[in-house]
Design an enzyme around this catalytic site. Structure first.
Site, PDB file in Angstrom:
ATOM      1  N   THR A   1       0.868  -1.185   0.000  1.00  0.00           N
ATOM      2  CA  THR A   1       0.000   0.000   0.000  1.00  0.00           C
ATOM      3  C   THR A   1       0.906   1.237   0.000  1.00  0.00           C
ATOM      4  OG1 THR A   1      -0.269  -0.339   2.362  1.00  0.00           O
ATOM      5  CG2 THR A   1      -2.076  -1.012   0.943  1.00  0.00           C
TER       6      THR A   1
ATOM      7  N   LYS B   1       3.935  -6.997   3.793  1.00  0.00           N
ATOM      8  CA  LYS B   1       3.730  -5.578   3.508  1.00  0.00           C
ATOM      9  C   LYS B   1       3.874  -4.808   4.808  1.00  0.00           C
ATOM     10  CE  LYS B   1       0.136  -3.382   3.160  1.00  0.00           C
ATOM     11  NZ  LYS B   1       0.226  -2.680   4.465  1.00  0.00           N
TER      12      LYS B   1
ATOM     13  N   THR C   1      -0.994  -1.288   9.153  1.00  0.00           N
ATOM     14  CA  THR C   1      -1.311  -2.692   8.928  1.00  0.00           C
ATOM     15  C   THR C   1      -0.080  -3.440   8.492  1.00  0.00           C
ATOM     16  OG1 THR C   1      -3.468  -2.111   8.125  1.00  0.00           O
ATOM     17  CG2 THR C   1      -2.679  -4.282   7.573  1.00  0.00           C
TER      18      THR C   1
ATOM     19  N   GLU D   1       6.502   4.782   7.188  1.00  0.00           N
ATOM     20  CA  GLU D   1       6.135   5.998   6.448  1.00  0.00           C
ATOM     21  C   GLU D   1       7.013   7.177   6.840  1.00  0.00           C
ATOM     22  OE1 GLU D   1       1.523   5.033   5.447  1.00  0.00           O
ATOM     23  OE2 GLU D   1       2.039   6.071   7.290  1.00  0.00           O
TER      24      GLU D   1
ATOM     25  N   ASN E   1       0.163  11.039   6.295  1.00  0.00           N
ATOM     26  CA  ASN E   1      -0.992  10.720   7.114  1.00  0.00           C
ATOM     27  C   ASN E   1      -1.991  11.842   7.281  1.00  0.00           C
ATOM     28  OD1 ASN E   1      -0.699   7.911   8.013  1.00  0.00           O
ATOM     29  ND2 ASN E   1       1.327   8.677   8.540  1.00  0.00           N
TER      30      ASN E   1
ATOM     31  N   THR F   1      -5.037  15.099  -0.737  1.00  0.00           N
ATOM     32  CA  THR F   1      -4.693  16.156  -1.704  1.00  0.00           C
ATOM     33  C   THR F   1      -3.711  15.642  -2.738  1.00  0.00           C
ATOM     34  OG1 THR F   1      -3.014  16.914  -0.191  1.00  0.00           O
ATOM     35  CG2 THR F   1      -5.147  18.014  -0.126  1.00  0.00           C
TER      36      THR F   1
END
Lengths: 392, 392
Positions: free
Chosen positions: B146, B173, B184, B263, B387, B392
């Protein structure tokens, strides 16, 4: 019956209390960085300190004194005097010995960087600038600020039915991370109410749970967190209910102001958790929500991402069931006991709510009567900037 | 004695396993978004699922089956099928019923947004594109991504002393927050080792504790976290020690890769906690460090702020004492049992270590023999961007 009249005189509101802030050269640009609170009569003290095991030296110094009354608190910013071991306590003793002889059992409170010895000479020189006849609550409240963007004060005169009155006033510094080391909060409350030490401590403990202990900026507990309540009894007046209500109003206001002024925060969010198995489980959920990075970044993005709320409730470890859970933004219910209500219209409505400076997120767990309310803020670029780039 | 030989064939490394990834139109730009793992022989399954109470539908579907063997796992990205109640499980049943008849007891695994029903038609149409004779582990590993920036696979052939061998391969993942709803992780491991279900589960549980359960990107536990280990026994070979070591190497590698690909993460930090009262307390400290916003932002700022480390240890709730604590960055001790060692030279050395992509922070509590190692990353602007600004 009693009446609360708001005052603008902070920690100097109660009879016999004096305070001021001066610059001792700890902060740059001659900003105020040291403050005192002085009472012309010795005070009983109630206190709540951090649960951090790496307790800062001023707290260890306070505790080592055992039972005592005092008429003086010395506060400095820029240096937390934490992780400084026995030397940290001996530095405090050295500093406090230089104070005038009319000062009895002085205590100290510090906020700032961890792991650096106090600049003794600057603080001793600074303390010589104190004028104990000054009533400058604004100067004192500014001096204890670190990354706060505004000073925080609140005070009430409490008038009882018979016309007698006492006052309570407070100043606090916020739960931002300090330059650069921690999330520190300090709060000093003065009163002339004729309250016993034991009762004052009991009320302070109770009120702390739903005010300062319900507020989160980043979920970290500093080495220096301190709430100190000083009573000199000079009004000769006391009423337990009125005292408690006034104290609660003051501490709740200051706790919310701290969160609103959290580093980089743009929103103040109230998390109302109801229907938990018991109050303790509600508290766990409310604090999990106000501490969740998932939730905080969604708030910053003004994204009504109720899935993150649900996931955080589920991850908090308490009893929860998606078929019983309801979630609302202000009065807009976005998820109701297993029913997916969220469509484009509702998303637009919810987005409007999230653009507000302050709003509430309610979670009803639908299991019992446990409830708790916590306060949190969003987390955005400014938070990262303050806490990562402070050297540049 | 045994030998581990690394393979590049992911979940298709063990005999009789097939996998591929295809595009079902769930992700934009025809990116791969559905994957399958198929075994020509039915498999025993060991599994570890999220502790989140809002368990996603695929996990509830899996659990409701009771004891079973399977030869097929269907995985989709972009939609977590979480907070979807009974409808979520019935959607899975509808989808799985459309699979070919040689598929036995299929299960499903999902990752993506919470609180939206699965796009059934797209998934059913996607599954019709599967070619069960394909061995395309890279395509499968890409399809389950993802916000991951790279795919994560690891595999070994395990050769025993007598020349016999079995293989274990895996894909995972990462623990980034998913578009947009959660942190996740999914991991699928296939093996042809001749291991019993019970022993496989026992080993998986044990290895999970020090690998996936020691990794943190943001401290949130998603509704969908899944580790699934499938064994078809086709090699007819098994050795417990060798199997466990290979599995541990694979899971540790994948856990670290997930954190490295967290991230916005720029650094992989290993927190080694020793000298705690017991292993449980060491684990609490190690996880508090890898989850602390104070620590994460200091890492991002490449700031050797050991005071934040000390404060986090103290705030974690375990027994700790500043006179016994030591803190090191790699091999550089910056605080030693109450001694403030930190000067400008040391700060410069420590800053150099913090510029590395990967390094360790060690805390010796000096109290006992408890130890635990966890993995964490930094938190910077990119994390907030991913996050908060995802729309956008």
């Amino acid at each position: 019956m009693y009446k609360l009249i708001e005052l603008q005189t902070g920690v100097c509101s109660a009879q016999g209390f004096f305070a001021d802030g001066i610059s001792a050269g700890l902060k740059a640009n001659s900003a105020k960085d040291m403050a005192f609170i002085y009472s012309k009569k010795e005070c009983e003290i109630a206190s709540v300190f951090t649960t951090n095991k790496m307790t800062a030296a001023p707290i260890r110094h306070f505790r080592a004194k055992g039972e005592f009354k005092t008429n003086f608190v010395l506060i400095n910013a820029k240096n937390a005097n934490a992780m400084t071991g026995k030397a940290g306590v001996s530095d405090i003793n050295t500093i406090l010995k230089t104070l005038p002889t009319n000062i009895i059992n002085p205590v100290m409170s510090s906020t700032g960087v961890i792991g650096v010895r106090l600049p003794q000479e600057k603080i001793i020189a600074g303390a010589k600038l104190f004028d104990l006849s000054k009533k400058e609550p604004n100067a004192a409240a500014s001096a204890i600020m670190t990354t706060d963007s505004f000073s925080k004060q609140k005070a009430f005169r409490v008038e009882l039915e018979d016309g007698s009155s006492f006052s309570i006033g407070a100043m606090a510094k916020g739960a931002g991370m300090i330059n650069p080391a921690m999330a520190t909060m300090l709060c000093f409350i003065t009163t002339d109410a004729k309250v016993t030490k034991e009762e004052m401590q009991e009320i302070l403990d109770e009120v702390t749970l739903t005010t300062f202990n319900a507020a989160s900026v980043d979920g970290d507990t500093s080495t220096n967190d301190t709430v100190m309540l000083l009573s000199n009894g000079l009004s000769d007046v006391y009423d337990r209910d009125a005292f408690k209500v006034a104290l609660e109003r003051i501490m709740l206001f200051l706790a919310r102001e701290m969160v609103r002024d959290g580093e980089g925060a743009t929103k103040l969010v109230t998390y109302r958790v109801t229907g938990a198995k018991d109050d303790r489980e509600a508290e766990i959920v409310a604090k999990a929500l106000s501490n969740s990075l998932l939730v905080k970044t969604a708030l910053y993005g003004e994204d009504p991402n109720w899935g993150r709320i649900a996931s955080t409730v589920g991850a908090s470890g308490v009893e929860a069931d998606e078929e019983r859970l309801s979630i609302s933004f202000n009065d807009l219910c976005v998820y109701n006991k297993g029913r997916l209500l969220f469509d484009e219209t509702m998303e637009e409505e919810a987005s409007q709510i999230m653009k507000l400076d302050a709003f509430s997120i309610s979670c009803d767990l639908g299991l019992g009567s446990g409830e708790f309310t916590s306060f949190g803020c969003d987390l955005g670029y400014e938070y990262v900037k303050i806490n990562a780039d402070y050297r540049t």
